[in-house]
Scaffold this active site. Structure first.
Site, PDB file in Angstrom:
ATOM      1  CE  LYS A 105      -3.996   1.938   2.446  1.00  0.00           C
ATOM      2  NZ  LYS A 105      -4.921   2.181   1.342  1.00  0.00           N
TER       3      LYS A 105
HETATM    4  C1  LIG Z   1      -6.355   0.319  -3.947  1.00  0.00           C
HETATM    5  C2  LIG Z   1      -7.135  -0.200  -2.793  1.00  0.00           C
HETATM    6  N1  LIG Z   1      -7.777  -1.365  -2.901  1.00  0.00           N
HETATM    7  C3  LIG Z   1      -8.498  -1.883  -1.890  1.00  0.00           C
HETATM    8  C4  LIG Z   1      -8.603  -1.220  -0.682  1.00  0.00           C
HETATM    9  C5  LIG Z   1      -9.397  -1.828   0.430  1.00  0.00           C
HETATM   10  O1  LIG Z   1      -8.536  -2.309   1.429  1.00  0.00           O
HETATM   11  P1  LIG Z   1      -8.951  -2.339   2.959  1.00  0.00           P
HETATM   12  O2  LIG Z   1     -10.189  -3.119   3.055  1.00  0.00           O
HETATM   13  O3  LIG Z   1      -7.809  -2.996   3.633  1.00  0.00           O
HETATM   14  O4  LIG Z   1      -9.143  -0.931   3.375  1.00  0.00           O
HETATM   15  C6  LIG Z   1      -7.955   0.009  -0.525  1.00  0.00           C
HETATM   16  C7  LIG Z   1      -8.055   0.739   0.736  1.00  0.00           C
HETATM   17  O5  LIG Z   1      -7.180   0.742   1.515  1.00  0.00           O
HETATM   18  C8  LIG Z   1      -7.195   0.529  -1.598  1.00  0.00           C
HETATM   19  O6  LIG Z   1      -6.566   1.687  -1.477  1.00  0.00           O
END
Ligand SMILES: Cc1ncc(COP(=O)(O)O)c(C=O)c1O
Length: 314
Positions: free
Chosen positions: A159
């Site tokens: 991330k």
């Molecule tokens: C690109 C992306 N995909 C999916 C998610 C969903 O992830 P999470 O459920 O861990 O927040 C996020 C959010 O953080 C994101 O930025």
């Protein structure tokens, strides 16, 4: 989304004032996007404020950093304790917690290794990401003309701030085309994810979601939804999804820390199902909010209470 400042931010082990959390413009991260971060929700549960899946978020932060050879001096427990103390110090209930790890002010140039690694954590009050109506009425989305980051270019499992340049293109294009959000395809043309959320669809009673190899972020909400579906005896399949499945699916919905469980009413102006929240989405959304609000027992240990006397990062 405007932000209301809170009192304190954590930086490298110290508590500083919100307004003092500033960077030098020549910090490595500014030119080269060298940061990894997390976005975590703290829910105002019946038992008091509690952070949702704190351990998993911190572990993903540590994984994101490892991919970029960033060595962190803090463990899951240490970061986790900072998170609960942060919410306590800022006297918040429902809020968003954002830990960040970045390459700071050191050398200029692409090589990041001689710039210091700075760790921050901030929190602020936060409501429904796509507006309060989105959760009940659903949103209209379009398939993006921008492809999600290709394998072996920018690692999608990290991330990392740099990935969000791609997300910004998807998000802006959606807005200019009159959609609330976009769904991006991977380099093979298969369904990947939204700009900051994962996708699920329901087809003939089964739940489908794209696998990690389609350039998605391994979403922690996605993981929770798979578990909830299993609890509810809804069959779930993680598989490659062709674009056109979005048009013929009975239900499509987004999941993520920001969007929680948000129904999708239409894709590329083609109505999904009856054009409103479908029954499977509703069951899953209700169960998700029952768990995050503390009205149902926390059977999976997903909530870390902010006011617990002893450290118990979950
Ligand atoms: C690109 C992306 N995909 C999916 C998610 C969903 O992830 P999470 O459920 O861990 O927040 C996020 C959010 O953080 C994101 O930025």
């Amino acid at each position: 989304m405007p932000v209301t400042p809170t009192e304190q931010i954590w930086r490298n082990g110290n508590w500083i004032k919100w307004e003092d959390a500033t960077l030098h413009v020549l910090s490595h991260v500014v030119s080269y996007g060298s940061a990894v971060f997390e976005g975590i929700r703290c829910y105002d549960t019946k038992q008091g404020p509690a952070i949702f899946r704190l351990r998993e978020h911190i572990q993903r932060l540590i994984n994101s950093a490892k991919i970029y050879r960033m060595e962190l001096p803090y463990s899951v427990e240490q970061f986790g304790n900072v998170a609960t103390e942060l919410v306590r110090r800022n006297k918040l209930n429902a809020c968003y917690v954002k830990p960040m790890v970045l390459r700071g002010y050191g050398e200029v140039g692409v090589n990041p290794l001689n710039s210091p690694i700075d760790c921050y954590m901030a929190c602020w009050t936060w409501g429904a990401y796509l507006g309060p109506e989105a959760l009940s009425k659903g949103v209209e989305v379009g398939v993006s003309s921008w492809t999600r980051i290709a394998p072996n270019t920018l690692p999608a499992m990290s991330k990392a701030a740099a990935n969000y340049m791609n997300s910004q293109l998807i998000r802006m294009e959606a807005q200019f085309n009159g959609y609330t959000e976009g769904i991006a395809l991977d380099t093979d043309g298969h369904v990947s994810e939204g700009s900051g959320m994962n996708v699920f669809l329901v087809h003939e009673g089964k739940l489908y979601t794209p696998p990690l190899a389609t350039s998605i972020l391994p979403g922690i909400t996605r993981d929770a939804i798979v578990t909830i579906a299993q609890d509810l005896d809804i069959p779930v399949k993680e598989t490659v999804i062709p674009r056109e499945m979005l048009y013929i699916a009975d239900e499509v919905f987004f999941v993520g820390t920001a969007v929680e469980v948000t129904p999708i009413r239409s894709v590329d102006h083609i109505q999904v199902g009856k054009g409103s929240m479908g029954p499977v989405t509703r069951r899953i959304q209700e169960e998700f909010f029952a768990l995050t609000s503390g009205t149902k027992q926390d059977r999976h240990n997903w909530l870390t209470p902010v006011n617990a006397p002893v450290s118990a990062v979950r």
